[in-house]
Design a protein around this motif. Structure first.
Motif, PDB file in Angstrom:
ATOM      1  N   HIS A 221     -48.551 -12.974 -46.063  1.00 54.19           N
ATOM      2  CA  HIS A 221     -47.747 -14.224 -45.888  1.00 54.19           C
ATOM      3  C   HIS A 221     -47.572 -14.907 -47.222  1.00 54.19           C
ATOM      4  O   HIS A 221     -46.539 -15.431 -47.543  1.00 54.19           O
ATOM      5  CB  HIS A 221     -48.494 -15.195 -44.948  1.00 54.19           C
ATOM      6  CG  HIS A 221     -49.360 -14.476 -43.969  1.00 54.19           C
ATOM      7  ND1 HIS A 221     -48.783 -13.830 -42.906  1.00 54.19           N
ATOM      8  CD2 HIS A 221     -50.697 -14.249 -43.939  1.00 54.19           C
ATOM      9  CE1 HIS A 221     -49.773 -13.259 -42.229  1.00 54.19           C
ATOM     10  NE2 HIS A 221     -50.929 -13.497 -42.820  1.00 54.19           N
TER      11      HIS A 221
ATOM     12  N   TRP B 161     -52.957  -5.210 -37.974  1.00 50.00           N
ATOM     13  CA  TRP B 161     -51.502  -5.154 -38.270  1.00 50.00           C
ATOM     14  C   TRP B 161     -51.156  -3.847 -38.969  1.00 50.00           C
ATOM     15  O   TRP B 161     -52.004  -3.239 -39.651  1.00 50.00           O
ATOM     16  CB  TRP B 161     -51.117  -6.326 -39.191  1.00 50.00           C
ATOM     17  CG  TRP B 161     -51.147  -7.640 -38.472  1.00 50.00           C
ATOM     18  CD1 TRP B 161     -51.404  -7.833 -37.144  1.00 50.00           C
ATOM     19  CD2 TRP B 161     -50.952  -8.914 -39.059  1.00 50.00           C
ATOM     20  NE1 TRP B 161     -51.351  -9.156 -36.878  1.00 50.00           N
ATOM     21  CE2 TRP B 161     -51.084  -9.855 -38.014  1.00 50.00           C
ATOM     22  CE3 TRP B 161     -50.659  -9.370 -40.354  1.00 50.00           C
ATOM     23  CZ2 TRP B 161     -50.942 -11.211 -38.232  1.00 50.00           C
ATOM     24  CZ3 TRP B 161     -50.528 -10.718 -40.549  1.00 50.00           C
ATOM     25  CH2 TRP B 161     -50.671 -11.645 -39.503  1.00 50.00           C
ATOM     26  N   THR B 227     -41.387  -8.038 -40.297  1.00 48.63           N
ATOM     27  CA  THR B 227     -42.427  -8.787 -39.563  1.00 48.63           C
ATOM     28  C   THR B 227     -42.789  -8.048 -38.279  1.00 48.63           C
ATOM     29  O   THR B 227     -43.973  -7.824 -37.991  1.00 48.63           O
ATOM     30  CB  THR B 227     -41.870 -10.186 -39.204  1.00 48.63           C
ATOM     31  OG1 THR B 227     -41.365 -10.771 -40.392  1.00 48.63           O
ATOM     32  CG2 THR B 227     -42.938 -11.055 -38.630  1.00 48.63           C
ATOM     33  N   TRP B 234     -45.306 -11.674 -33.369  1.00 52.57           N
ATOM     34  CA  TRP B 234     -45.721 -13.032 -32.997  1.00 52.57           C
ATOM     35  C   TRP B 234     -47.251 -13.161 -32.898  1.00 52.57           C
ATOM     36  O   TRP B 234     -47.767 -14.167 -32.441  1.00 52.57           O
ATOM     37  CB  TRP B 234     -45.082 -13.402 -31.649  1.00 52.57           C
ATOM     38  CG  TRP B 234     -45.579 -12.533 -30.526  1.00 52.57           C
ATOM     39  CD1 TRP B 234     -46.774 -12.647 -29.866  1.00 52.57           C
ATOM     40  CD2 TRP B 234     -44.902 -11.396 -29.952  1.00 52.57           C
ATOM     41  NE1 TRP B 234     -46.884 -11.665 -28.909  1.00 52.57           N
ATOM     42  CE2 TRP B 234     -45.757 -10.882 -28.946  1.00 52.57           C
ATOM     43  CE3 TRP B 234     -43.678 -10.789 -30.198  1.00 52.57           C
ATOM     44  CZ2 TRP B 234     -45.428  -9.756 -28.188  1.00 52.57           C
ATOM     45  CZ3 TRP B 234     -43.351  -9.669 -29.439  1.00 52.57           C
ATOM     46  CH2 TRP B 234     -44.211  -9.169 -28.443  1.00 52.57           C
ATOM     47  N   GLY B 236     -50.945 -13.856 -33.775  1.00 55.96           N
ATOM     48  CA  GLY B 236     -51.570 -14.763 -34.746  1.00 55.96           C
ATOM     49  C   GLY B 236     -52.528 -15.685 -34.007  1.00 55.96           C
ATOM     50  O   GLY B 236     -52.289 -15.998 -32.834  1.00 55.96           O
ATOM     51  N   PRO B 237     -53.620 -16.053 -34.648  1.00 59.52           N
ATOM     52  CA  PRO B 237     -54.712 -16.748 -33.920  1.00 59.52           C
ATOM     53  C   PRO B 237     -54.330 -18.099 -33.333  1.00 59.52           C
ATOM     54  O   PRO B 237     -54.317 -18.259 -32.129  1.00 59.52           O
ATOM     55  CB  PRO B 237     -55.825 -16.884 -34.948  1.00 59.52           C
ATOM     56  CG  PRO B 237     -55.197 -16.617 -36.268  1.00 59.52           C
ATOM     57  CD  PRO B 237     -53.972 -15.800 -36.046  1.00 59.52           C
ATOM     58  N   TRP B 238     -53.923 -19.110 -34.121  1.00 57.32           N
ATOM     59  CA  TRP B 238     -53.891 -20.467 -33.549  1.00 57.32           C
ATOM     60  C   TRP B 238     -52.487 -20.826 -33.098  1.00 57.32           C
ATOM     61  O   TRP B 238     -52.255 -21.292 -32.028  1.00 57.32           O
ATOM     62  CB  TRP B 238     -54.404 -21.464 -34.601  1.00 57.32           C
ATOM     63  CG  TRP B 238     -55.748 -21.036 -35.135  1.00 57.32           C
ATOM     64  CD1 TRP B 238     -56.913 -21.049 -34.475  1.00 57.32           C
ATOM     65  CD2 TRP B 238     -56.004 -20.463 -36.450  1.00 57.32           C
ATOM     66  NE1 TRP B 238     -57.910 -20.565 -35.265  1.00 57.32           N
ATOM     67  CE2 TRP B 238     -57.385 -20.198 -36.486  1.00 57.32           C
ATOM     68  CE3 TRP B 238     -55.224 -20.166 -37.574  1.00 57.32           C
ATOM     69  CZ2 TRP B 238     -58.013 -19.635 -37.586  1.00 57.32           C
ATOM     70  CZ3 TRP B 238     -55.841 -19.602 -38.655  1.00 57.32           C
ATOM     71  CH2 TRP B 238     -57.234 -19.351 -38.668  1.00 57.32           C
ATOM     72  N   TRP B 244     -45.627 -18.295 -35.480  1.00 56.98           N
ATOM     73  CA  TRP B 244     -46.079 -17.215 -36.380  1.00 56.98           C
ATOM     74  C   TRP B 244     -44.892 -16.374 -36.842  1.00 56.98           C
ATOM     75  O   TRP B 244     -44.723 -16.089 -38.029  1.00 56.98           O
ATOM     76  CB  TRP B 244     -47.092 -16.316 -35.637  1.00 56.98           C
ATOM     77  CG  TRP B 244     -48.503 -16.793 -35.770  1.00 56.98           C
ATOM     78  CD1 TRP B 244     -49.296 -17.273 -34.795  1.00 56.98           C
ATOM     79  CD2 TRP B 244     -49.270 -16.855 -36.987  1.00 56.98           C
ATOM     80  NE1 TRP B 244     -50.522 -17.631 -35.304  1.00 56.98           N
ATOM     81  CE2 TRP B 244     -50.523 -17.398 -36.652  1.00 56.98           C
ATOM     82  CE3 TRP B 244     -49.004 -16.518 -38.336  1.00 56.98           C
ATOM     83  CZ2 TRP B 244     -51.522 -17.614 -37.615  1.00 56.98           C
ATOM     84  CZ3 TRP B 244     -49.996 -16.725 -39.275  1.00 56.98           C
ATOM     85  CH2 TRP B 244     -51.251 -17.274 -38.900  1.00 56.98           C
ATOM     86  N   SER B 245     -44.047 -16.046 -35.881  1.00 53.14           N
ATOM     87  CA  SER B 245     -42.889 -15.217 -36.277  1.00 53.14           C
ATOM     88  C   SER B 245     -42.081 -15.921 -37.352  1.00 53.14           C
ATOM     89  O   SER B 245     -41.760 -15.343 -38.399  1.00 53.14           O
ATOM     90  CB  SER B 245     -41.993 -14.978 -35.051  1.00 53.14           C
ATOM     91  OG  SER B 245     -42.587 -14.002 -34.242  1.00 53.14           O
ATOM     92  N   LYS B 248     -43.855 -15.959 -40.737  1.00 49.45           N
ATOM     93  CA  LYS B 248     -43.885 -14.642 -41.415  1.00 49.45           C
ATOM     94  C   LYS B 248     -42.494 -14.274 -41.919  1.00 49.45           C
ATOM     95  O   LYS B 248     -42.323 -13.798 -43.048  1.00 49.45           O
ATOM     96  CB  LYS B 248     -44.371 -13.580 -40.428  1.00 49.45           C
ATOM     97  CG  LYS B 248     -45.850 -13.720 -40.071  1.00 49.45           C
ATOM     98  CD  LYS B 248     -46.211 -12.641 -39.057  1.00 49.45           C
ATOM     99  CE  LYS B 248     -47.559 -12.960 -38.389  1.00 49.45           C
ATOM    100  NZ  LYS B 248     -47.823 -12.065 -37.266  1.00 49.45           N
TER     101      LYS B 248
END
Lengths: 342, 299, 120, 702, 103
Positions: A221, B161, B227, B234, B236-238, B244-245, B248
């Motif tokens: 990122h 990933w 991505t 999409w 992602g932890p939180w 997230w998408s 990224k």
């Protein structure tokens, strides 16, 4: 299901219309792209017939192949732009007759044959791909491998017929080291020592950024930061191997670290006899969870480069490799068999 | 309902990419920049060359935009948020982007200008360089996911990933993706330095606006493909999936646009040579490695 | 939803985009008119008028690569179904595809050695 | 207030507000095409980005044409072409002088300083946001953009005539083709000597001046040099061959490109014998039709003495039957059959006799014979049994003349100008490449910025001469002022004081460093490195008028930039294979051991740092100005090292006034290097090689 | 006999006819290959139609489609190689001039 029938007929007529335009238009590029759109319409018909994998494959493959046909048409046809309205046809009546006979024959078969009942159901799209995969590895394995052989023969035939062997040994224009006429003999790697590789006289520097971009990395990122860091990193990179053809280290960024090219040993073996340059696993400052040896001076590349590395002076002669035309100036090329018009 | 959300997401994403591109090319980060230049393009005359192949000249920008939007339609932004979840989504992405080449050949050949024609045929050479390097990494991704559906591919990256699972594939796909979107340093067809705008040299006014809109959506589509295939879509932890998408995609797009301008423009001969002599062997090697890992790693 | 509706969505999306572009063209036409002037519609080459048609036989120097690409491109068609069932089939599949890829790679190596992979 | 380049609109009720919004956007999104070039703007210290102008790649992407300082005539013509090609609404901003004849009156004019530019930008934004749309707009037209229809043969483009008719070589109808009006040698100029017509300067307006000029029916031209045209027969001034009626006898240049300079075949003195281009063995002493294929005979002088091609045409020709055949067909349109010779109704080519249905025809002729082509369109009355060998446009004939590329294929070459305002090339330099695909075959470099000889208006006072020479060279004013001062002082025998000499040298060193930064910015634009371009341009701006203290402050920043460039491996790899000087001796500019573009980059970086240290070490800097030399007279010579190489100036003084001056500039010498440097290179490499020479178009008088 | 199968086979026949006309009427090698591509495309269309409407279970049909696609690609590759070598030797790829294939 009249919708399916309607779309089948619509795309079908579009395909036939583009097919006819292919031979009626004077401009060659228009004719090639008409064939392209005719194939795309046929691909769309496959989709309407719920053969998804084949339809999308047809749409994709035909786009690239017909564009390549377009460039070949532009290279070899008299008036590619169609300005002269030249009529490039002959034996018109015969071909019209033959076409009509073929159409009539096929239609006759269509009507006379007894096709049998319609199937109850057809496998779903994902199921089709899976079944085709199993078929590929199962019953049609032999066909699959023979298709591979056919492609191999086609590649060899096309190269042998069309490509003139290079007058000068095929030194890459900055490419990752080519076999040239002396094949891919394993070359003792120079070893990745030395932070700056000796001037490859013939290895005319062509931007090697092709596929082992040193400049920047696109994963992760927090790129922007890395990209800049990467750049300066490169600047300072004396102590770091700056393999000019090796895979530039993407390791500048933490997180997932450098993805090693363990493949290089793998690929090295694939190249047959390519002496995997093992001693150049110079350490590299990146957290490594990659999969084994990683290095940035591709042994195999370096092996190839250095092996056929020509010292700077040797490289200078008339056949000095210029990046674009990796060959000698034309004068040298015009040997006996081709007269020079001017 | 999802159609509306998707349309808004597409618009915002394209605008975000346009702002990044404006920042990368003019060096100033102005959020209103792309809007102003879009309105200005709308206000300018759209000149038609005198003896063009009018059909090509008109269809090229539209075809570019349609290809870019269709390639985005098969990529998921959030668990349920996808325009068309095809069983062979990864293939459909590649199929749609094959028509970018057709659009550029039309744009180059249509107006009968020297710069455009050379730019168009150059991009065909560029396609021959990057096409295999887009296809083989996607095959490796499909091997892990056991399916060509993009939603499946993202779901398969639950634990790890793909950038970590198959980094070589990621590097190749990243470079080939930039070449596919002809973003600098792969901007051979529209090079400013040696073709003064190349294929888009003859487009002015609203046609140029559609052409540039197509380019922005194309860069957005390549970024979201990276991505989806390599950065766990999409996952992602939180944050919620779409956040997230979006994060990224914008990160990848900014890396592409800003990082790409730090390297001098490539030559077509070098691009072809590197991709065929180094890229394809590496891509084949990547398939073998992933093949071994898929067998060894139990997940 | 069934596959046919997804294809219909894609087709509708394409037609919608074309409609959007046509409406954009109409809007631009409403804002102002084009004024044909001498020299304006000649392809612009950096401050000079290039009036001669350039639709000539373009000498693409990459036809060595193009020939190999045409044949090599087919490998993709066979690899996708294989990739989907690979995990299920296991090592046999890897060997199968390994043979197929090795065969194709030999073709590539041959082209490379004969000088096809260069700027002709 | 009205804008000359406004855009017409039809007043519709609801779109007024949108149009104002768009006008506001147009006012803020200003894309500038700088004439003569962004390098001249930077040399004058203007920062266009700061003023809000985004540089445009070409006239199509530009909305503002920024014209700087007085321009020579040819650059004004090119600027008018660029202005005509800009989409409306377009604005014209003139900096430093507003008599720009072919261009319309400038909308805004200001001094060429940053302050002047800022005020001009404010006025420009106001003008565009209010006046960019108008109901009625006058058309802009200039002689440079007028076009004229000439008629040429699709198969032999070198044949050009003013009225429709038949092509003398293959008899086809001539098709209309657009060419620039200014190319036509003014017909009314009959009175002048024939040489006037011959000395038509390479026309900047039409991209390919080497096409044969429009030839009237009564004018004569030389088969070898089509540009030589005269009104009465005589000898060609260039090669002494007898001039032949134009339009009838053109040199047999390959399709689409004109190798007049290359043809060395020496035709006999009097072109008294005529032969057929397709059948060299047929000769006759007066013009007429070839008995074998009916094509018009052409003077033997240029006939078939091509470099011997292996192809033996006769084998190909299908219509080699004798005159006894009773039906004729057209090579281009086989469906056209008629019983007696004449012209094909569709394309006007002379019909050729058709071979008899030869029973035992050689090879596969017979097999073809069986086909039945009788029923052609238009109900030709020929018997269907008779096999018609479909004559067709043989491609061999078309490619037979073309030279082979390096891979043996005979392709068509196009002439593409990389014109005066090309992004990445110095403004005013026109590089015309003959391209085979994207490989450069031949390069012709001309400069539109040259201003002819120095003392055009007679002898000048010394101070005036120095100022004139400084003003003439905007990219290196200090160097040329210093050259002029030194030459005049050496002529007058005066010796300047030691510290003025040191101050002048410091000013020269500063300008050398600044000129290298200017070149770096241009190279960054060409290679697509916007960061390098902006940093180099910013450093150039601070360096341009800096005194020693500022220079010392700038040294670390410049050293960091040059070290970063030297260490940028991708940049050096990109430049290493480009622009290798065949004979390094001809290069007088900064050069290191490696004669490629990368070597010149490294040498310039080193030279920049070294010049900067010299300038920073000097106590003071002074723009060179000539002292009082009274009424001295004599001859003087001076030579200085400018950033681009060594420049020489010979001056003769007569009573304090400069009576004659001869200037040799480095760029004039380096222009000749472009040809060998770019031959057989890819287009991108060729342009980088030209950029690496750092040519200054103002020094070139071509 | 389903209407869809009939339409698809008819369209396949039309493409086949156009391809035959094109392949026989053109004078240029590259245009003849365009005709052959159309003929192969017609074959592809029929194959998929038969798979879809008659034997959806038999995946050999789809395998056969892949093989026909391979034939198309291989045919183009070799055809263009021949075109290049003829053009290099003879200066033209017009079939009329290919009468004498001697060196």
């Amino acid at each position: 299901m009249s919708a399916q029938l309607f779309f089948l007929a619509a795309f079908g007529l579009a395909a036939v219309w583009f097919g006819i335009v292919v031979f009626r238009t004077h401009s060659m590029v228009r004719s090639a792209l008409a064939l392209l759109f005719s194939q795309t319409a046929i691909g769309a018909m496959f989709l309407v017939m719920q053969a998804e994998f084949l339809g999308i494959l047809q749409i994709m493959m035909m786009a690239t192949e017909m564009s390549i046909m377009a460039i070949f048409m532009v290279m070899f046809m008299m008036d590619p732009g169609g300005l002269g309205e030249m009529d490039m046809k002959h034996q018109r009546k015969l071909s019209l007759g033959a076409g009509a006979v073929a159409f009539a024959g096929a239609v006759a078969v269509a009507f006379l044959a007894e096709w049998g009942r319609l199937p109850a159901s057809i496998p779903g799209a994902a199921e089709q791909v899976r079944l085709l995969g199993l078929e590929l590895l199962g019953r049609s394995m032999l066909i699959f491998e023979s298709a591979g052989l056919t492609i191999l023969t086609a590649m060899i035939a096309a190269t042998a017929v069309a490509v003139q062997p290079p007058q000068v040994p095929d030194r890459p224009a900055g490419g990752p080291g080519a076999a040239g006429t002396h094949g891919h003999g394993g070359h003792g790697g120079h070893g990745a020592g030395g932070h700056d590789h000796s001037e490859h006289g013939d290895h005319a520097g062509q931007d090697h950024a092709g596929h082992d971009h040193s400049g920047h990395d696109h994963g992760g990122h927090d790129h922007a930061k890395h990209a800049h860091a990467k750049h300066d990193h490169e600047g300072r990179g004396q102590e770091k191997h700056q393999a000019h053809s090796g895979h530039e280290d993407h390791g500048g960024h933490e997180g997932h670290g450098e993805h090693g090219h363990a493949a290089h040993d793998q690929a090295g073996k694939d190249h047959g006899g390519q002496a995997a340059d093992s001693d150049d696993h110079a350490g590299h400052d990146h957290s490594g969870h990659d999969h084994g040896g990683h290095d940035h001076d591709h042994g195999k590349d370096h092996g190839k480069d250095h092996g056929k590395d020509h010292r700077k002076d040797h490289g200078h002669g008339a056949e000095r490799d210029r990046p674009a035309p990796a060959k000698a100036p034309p004068g040298q090329h015009r040997k006996g068999h081709e007269e020079n018009g001017t | 309902m999802t159609g509306l959300v998707l349309a808004v997401a597409l618009g915002l994403g394209a605008y975000g990419v346009a702002v990044l591109e404006h920042w990368a090319s003019t060096g100033r980060f102005r959020v209103a920049g792309p809007a102003i230049s879009a309105l200005a393009l709308l206000g300018r005359e759209s000149i038609l060359p005198r003896k063009p192949d009018r059909l090509f000249f008109e269809t090229a920008p539209v075809l570019l935009l349609v290809a870019a939007v269709l390639s985005l339609a098969v990529l998921p932004l959030a668990p349920g948020l996808i325009a068309a979840d095809l069983a062979t989504g990864a293939l459909a992405f590649n199929a749609a982007l094959a028509y970018v080449l057709v659009a550029l050949i039309m744009a180059g050949w249509g107006p009968d200008g020297a710069y455009g024609m050379i730019g168009g045929w150059r991009f065909l050479g560029q396609l021959i360089a990057y096409a295999m390097l887009v296809v083989m990494p996607i095959t490796a991704v499909a091997m892990r996911a056991e399916s060509l559906s993009t939603v499946q591919i993202v779901a398969s990256q639950e634990g790890l990933w793909n950038i970590a699972y198959q980094p070589l594939g990621f590097a190749l796909f990243a470079l080939a993706g930039m070449a596919m979107a002809f973003a600098p340093p792969f901007d051979l067809p529209t090079a400013a330095g040696d073709l003064a705008g190349g294929v888009e040299a003859e487009y002015t006014g609203v046609r140029r606006l559609v052409f540039r809109l197509g380019r922005m959506v194309l860069i957005l589509s390549v970024a979201s493909a990276m991505t989806v295939f390599y950065l766990g879509g999409w996952l992602g932890p939180w944050l919620p999936g779409w956040a997230w998408s979006a994060a990224k995609i914008l990160a990848v797009a900014s890396a592409m646009l800003l990082g790409g301008r730090m390297v001098p423009r490539l030559r077509e001969a070098a691009l072809l040579e590197w991709s065929w002599k180094l890229g394809i062997p590496l891509a084949l090697a990547n398939i073998f490695i992933v093949g071994l890992i898929v067998l060894v790693v139990p997940t | 939803m069934s596959e046919l509706t997804q294809y219909a969505i894609l087709f509708a999306l394409a037609v919608g985009i074309v409609g959007l572009v046509l409406s954009l063209y109409a809007l631009a036409r409403a804002i102002g008119r084009n004024k044909p002037e001498p020299g304006k519609d000649v392809p612009a080459t950096a401050g000079q008028l290039s009036r001669d048609p350039v639709w000539v036989r373009y000498h693409a120097r990459y036809y060595g690569y193009a020939l190999l690409f045409l044949a090599f491109d087919m490998e993709m068609a066979f690899m996708y179904p294989w990739a989907v069932v690979y995990r299920q089939e296991g090592l046999v599949a890897l060997l199968d595809m390994g043979v197929f890829l090795a065969i194709l790679f030999l073709g590539l190596l041959y082209g490379w050695s004969q000088g096809a992979l260069r700027r002709q | 207030m009205t804008m000359e380049g406004a855009r017409e609109f039809t007043p519709l009720p609801i779109f007024g507000a949108l149009r104002r919004l768009v006008a506001g956007a147009l006012a803020r999104d200003l894309r500038a095409l700088v004439v003569p070039g962004p390098d001249v703007a930077r040399a004058l210290g203007l920062d266009l980005e700061a003023a809000g102008l985004i540089p445009a790649e070409g006239p199509r992407q530009a909305s503002v044409l920024v014209v700087i300082a007085p321009l020579p005539g040819k650059l004004r013509d090119a600027a008018s072409v660029a202005y005509a090609q800009m989409p409306r609404p377009r604005a014209l901003l003139a900096l430093g002088g507003n008599k720009l004849s072919p261009l319309p009156a400038p909308d805004i004019s200001a001094e060429p300083t940053q302050a002047g530019l800022e005020t001009a930008m404010r006025q420009l934004r106001a003008l565009i946001s209010h006046a960019s749309f108008a109901e009625r707009v006058s058309e802009y037209s200039a002689p440079t953009v007028q076009s004229r229809i000439v008629y040429t043969c699709p198969m032999h483009p070198e044949i050009v005539s003013d009225e429709p008719g038949n092509c003398p070589k293959c008899g086809m109808f001539l098709v209309p083709r657009e060419t620039s009006a200014a190319l036509q040698p003014p017909a009314h100029e009959h009175g002048t000597s024939s040489m006037a017509a011959a000395a038509i300067a390479p026309d900047a307006h039409d991209a390919n001046p080497d096409h044969a000029h429009g030839s009237e029916a009564n004018s004569y031209t030389c088969p070898m040099h089509p540009e030589v045209i005269s009104d009465q027969p005589g000898n060609c001034p260039k090669c002494g061959m007898t001039l032949v009626p134009a339009g009838k006898d053109e040199n047999h240049a390959g399709h689409g490109h004109d190798h007049s300079a290359h043809h060395h075949h020496d035709s006999q003195a009097g072109a008294n014998s005529y032969t057929c281009p397709m059948h060299p063995e047929v000769t006759s002493d007066q013009p007429g039709n070839c008995p074998k294929c009916g094509m018009t005979l052409v003077p033997a002088g240029e006939g078939e003495n091509h470099a011997g091609h292996g192809h033996d045409h006769s084998a190909h020709h299908h219509h080699d039957s004798q005159a006894g055949a009773n039906s004729y067909t057209c090579p281009m349109h086989p469906e056209v059959i008629s019983d007696q010779p004449g012209n094909c109704p569709k394309c006007g080519m002379t019909l050729v006799p058709v071979e008899e249905a030869s029973t035992g025809g050689p090879g596969d002729h017979a097999s073809q014979g069986g086909h039945d082509h009788a029923a052609m369109q238009e109900g030709e009355e020929t018997g269907w049994l008779e096999r018609i060998e479909p004559g067709f446009m043989s491609m061999v004939e078309m490619t037979q003349g073309a030279p082979r590329s390096s891979d043996g294929l005979q392709m068509e070459w196009i002439t593409v100008p990389f014109g005066p305002f090309f992004p990445g090339l110095p403004g005013g330099l026109v590089v015309e490449f003959l391209l085979d695909g994207d490989t450069v075959v031949e390069a012709r470099t001309t400069s539109l910025a040259g201003r002819g000889d120095l003392l055009a208006e007679g002898p000048m006072p010394a101070a005036g001469f120095v100022d004139m020479l400084g003003a003439r060279m905007p990219l290196a004013p200090v160097s040329y002022r210093l050259l002029a001062c030194r030459a005049i002082e050496s002529a007058a025998g005066a010796r300047p004081g030691a510290e003025t000499e040191a101050a002048r040298d410091a000013a020269l060193a500063r300008e050398r460093a600044a000129s290298h930064l200017l070149w770096l910015a241009q190279l960054g634009r060409q290679l697509g490195l916007p960061r390098i371009e902006s940093r180099a341009a910013a450093l150039h701006r601070t360096l341009r008028r800096a005194d020693p203290q500022d220079l010392r402050a700038q040294i670390p920043a410049i050293r960091r930039l040059s070290r970063q460039l030297a260490a940028a491996r991708l940049l050096t790899r990109r430049l290493r294979a480009v622009g290798d000087l065949p004979d390094p001796a001809a290069w007088t500019g900064p050069a290191g051991p490696d004669h490629s573009a990368a070597g010149r980059l490294a040498a310039r970086l080193a030279d920049m740092e070294q010049a900067l240290e010299a300038a920073a070490a000097a106590p003071a800097l002074a723009i060179p100005a000539v002292q009082e030399i009274g009424a001295a007279s004599g001859h003087g010579h001076a030579m200085i090292e400018t950033a681009r190489g060594t420049a020489h100036l010979h001056v003769t003084l007569k009573a304090g006034r400069v009576s004659s001056a001869r200037l040799q500039t480095p760029s004039a010498a380096h222009v000749a290097l472009v040809g060998p440097l770019t031959a057989q290179h890819e287009l991108a490499d060729a342009l980088v090689a030209v950029a690496s020479l750092d040519l200054d178009p103002w020094e070139i008088d071509a | 006999m389903s209407a869809e199968l009939l339409t698809v086979v008819m369209i396949g026949a039309a493409l086949f006819g156009t391809g035959i006309y094109g392949a026989l009427s053109q004078t240029n090698l590259v245009m003849i290959m365009m005709g052959i591509e159309l003929i192969l495309a017609a074959a592809l269309l029929n194959l998929v139609a038969f798979w879809r409407y008659l034997h959806p279970g038999a995946m050999e049909g789809q395998m056969f489609v892949l093989i026909v696609m391979t034939v198309m690609a291989v045919e183009m590759a070799v055809g263009f190689a021949v075109a290049i070598s003829r053009f290099r030797a003879r200066g033209s790829v017009e079939m009329e001039e290919a009468r004498e294939l001697k060196g």
